[in-house]
Scaffold this active site. Structure first.
Site, mmCIF file in Angstrom:
data_model
loop_
_atom_site.group_PDB
_atom_site.id
_atom_site.type_symbol
_atom_site.label_atom_id
_atom_site.label_comp_id
_atom_site.label_asym_id
_atom_site.label_seq_id
_atom_site.Cartn_x
_atom_site.Cartn_y
_atom_site.Cartn_z
ATOM 1 N N TYR A 1 32.417 17.762 -3.638
ATOM 2 C CA TYR A 1 31.953 16.976 -2.494
ATOM 3 C C TYR A 1 30.458 17.205 -2.270
ATOM 4 C CZ TYR A 1 31.529 15.518 2.434
ATOM 5 O OH TYR A 1 31.141 14.936 3.612
ATOM 6 N N THR B 1 35.321 13.349 14.473
ATOM 7 C CA THR B 1 36.058 12.104 14.267
ATOM 8 C C THR B 1 37.538 12.431 14.176
ATOM 9 O OG1 THR B 1 35.974 12.265 11.851
ATOM 10 C CG2 THR B 1 34.111 11.177 12.945
ATOM 11 N N LYS C 1 27.389 14.448 -2.631
ATOM 12 C CA LYS C 1 26.501 14.123 -1.511
ATOM 13 C C LYS C 1 25.039 14.421 -1.857
ATOM 14 C CE LYS C 1 29.345 12.495 1.596
ATOM 15 N NZ LYS C 1 29.324 11.033 1.886
ATOM 16 N N ASP D 1 36.093 -3.544 6.106
ATOM 17 C CA ASP D 1 37.060 -2.449 6.123
ATOM 18 C C ASP D 1 38.234 -2.843 5.250
ATOM 19 O OD1 ASP D 1 39.086 -0.459 7.043
ATOM 20 O OD2 ASP D 1 37.633 -0.059 8.627
ATOM 21 N N ASP E 1 38.188 -3.714 -0.554
ATOM 22 C CA ASP E 1 38.387 -2.328 -0.960
ATOM 23 C C ASP E 1 37.167 -1.848 -1.741
ATOM 24 O OD1 ASP E 1 39.259 0.103 -2.004
ATOM 25 O OD2 ASP E 1 41.291 -0.613 -2.374
ATOM 26 N N VAL E 2 36.493 -0.806 -1.235
ATOM 27 C CA VAL E 2 35.284 -0.321 -1.909
ATOM 28 C C VAL E 2 35.579 0.222 -3.300
ATOM 29 C CG1 VAL E 2 34.046 0.191 0.223
ATOM 30 C CG2 VAL E 2 35.443 1.979 -0.850
#
Length: 265
Positions: free
Chosen positions: A170, A205, A174, A47, A73-74
């Site tokens: 988006y 969430t 995906k 994370d 950090d991705v």
């Protein structure tokens, strides 16, 4: 150790090592971390927030599992490579990658396609496809070097399965994620490597709570899904119970994509 919510998955991942990358310490990622540990896997929790990663790893350890906290950090290719290599080193090998990378609502506002800025378009593809692809590529290198195969599971969205008004970038990203899984399946199956996508409908969430208002009206099951329900699907796809499944999208949406043009009863 806490029992799995899905009894058939109990100990299904005994002796396996997994990395949950891109939010492993919170929300859906944390639920997946818990589910992997409950199924017997050791887990690297990655994370960008060190405290969240530490808390999730501590929770897993308290439940009787093995977990290591990893911070990175991705958005940084170097960080992603480092997270994958470190997870393999500290866990004693790597068998499973779960990516929980992406989103829209927290990053860009909904907008018609002709009003979507170049910056927002690029951000959606970076968050929902490029960063995932970099984690997948780094993990493939580890899997191939180990010579023992492996499994990749990515969290996707039903926005990529149909037209996505007000979120075209988006949805397109995906859809690309699902295509990436098919390409990995076509290219690496004979190396013992599988990749699948958990394709989510509305999930309750903290980040998406506001966006789920009214979901009960149009979802056949009458509610948004939970992070634990996504986690169960991810563990199934990571487990030996799905050894002949690869390149697929397992839809977890309460029947949302089954409705078509007909009203919900």
């Amino acid at each position: 150790m806490n029992e799995s919510r899905t009894p058939g998955l109990l100990n299904a991942l005994e002796g396996k090592n997994a990395l949950v990358i891109g939010g492993g310490g919170g929300g859906i990622g944390r639920a997946i971390t818990r589910a992997l540990v409950a199924a017997g896997s050791a887990v690297g929790v990655a994370d960008v927030d060190r405290q969240r990663a530490d808390e999730a790893a501590a929770e897993a350890t308290e439940a009787g599992g093995k977990a290591v906290s990893l911070t990175g950090d991705v958005r940084s290719r170097g960080d992603v490579d480092g997270l994958v290599r470190r997870a393999a080193r500290e866990l004693g090998g790597l068998d499973i990658l779960v990516t929980v990378v992406g989103g829209q609502m927290a990053f860009v506002p909904p907008a018609p396609l002709h009003e979507t800025t170049d910056e927002d378009w690029d951000l959606m593809f970076d968050l929902n496809l490029r960063y995932v692809a970099e984690a997948v590529r780094a993990t493939l290198r580890v899997f191939l070097a180990q010579g023992t195969g492996g499994t990749i599971v990515s969290v996707g969205s039903i926005a990529g399965t149909a037209g996505s008004p007000m979120q075209a970038a988006y949805g397109a990203a995906k859809a690309g994620l699902a295509s990436l899984a098919r390409s990995v399946a076509a290219e690496y199956s004979r190396d013992g490597i599988r990749m699948n996508v958990v394709t989510c409908g509305p999930i309750a969430t903290p980040v998406a709570q506001a966006a789920q208002a009214g979901a009960a009206d149009w979802i056949p099951m009458g509610r948004p899904g939970s992070s634990d329900e996504v986690a169960d699907a991810a563990v199934f796809l990571a487990s030996p119970l799905s050894t002949y499944i690869t390149g697929q999208s397992l839809v977890v949406d309460g029947g949302a994509t089954a409705v078509g043009p007909f009203p919900v009863r």
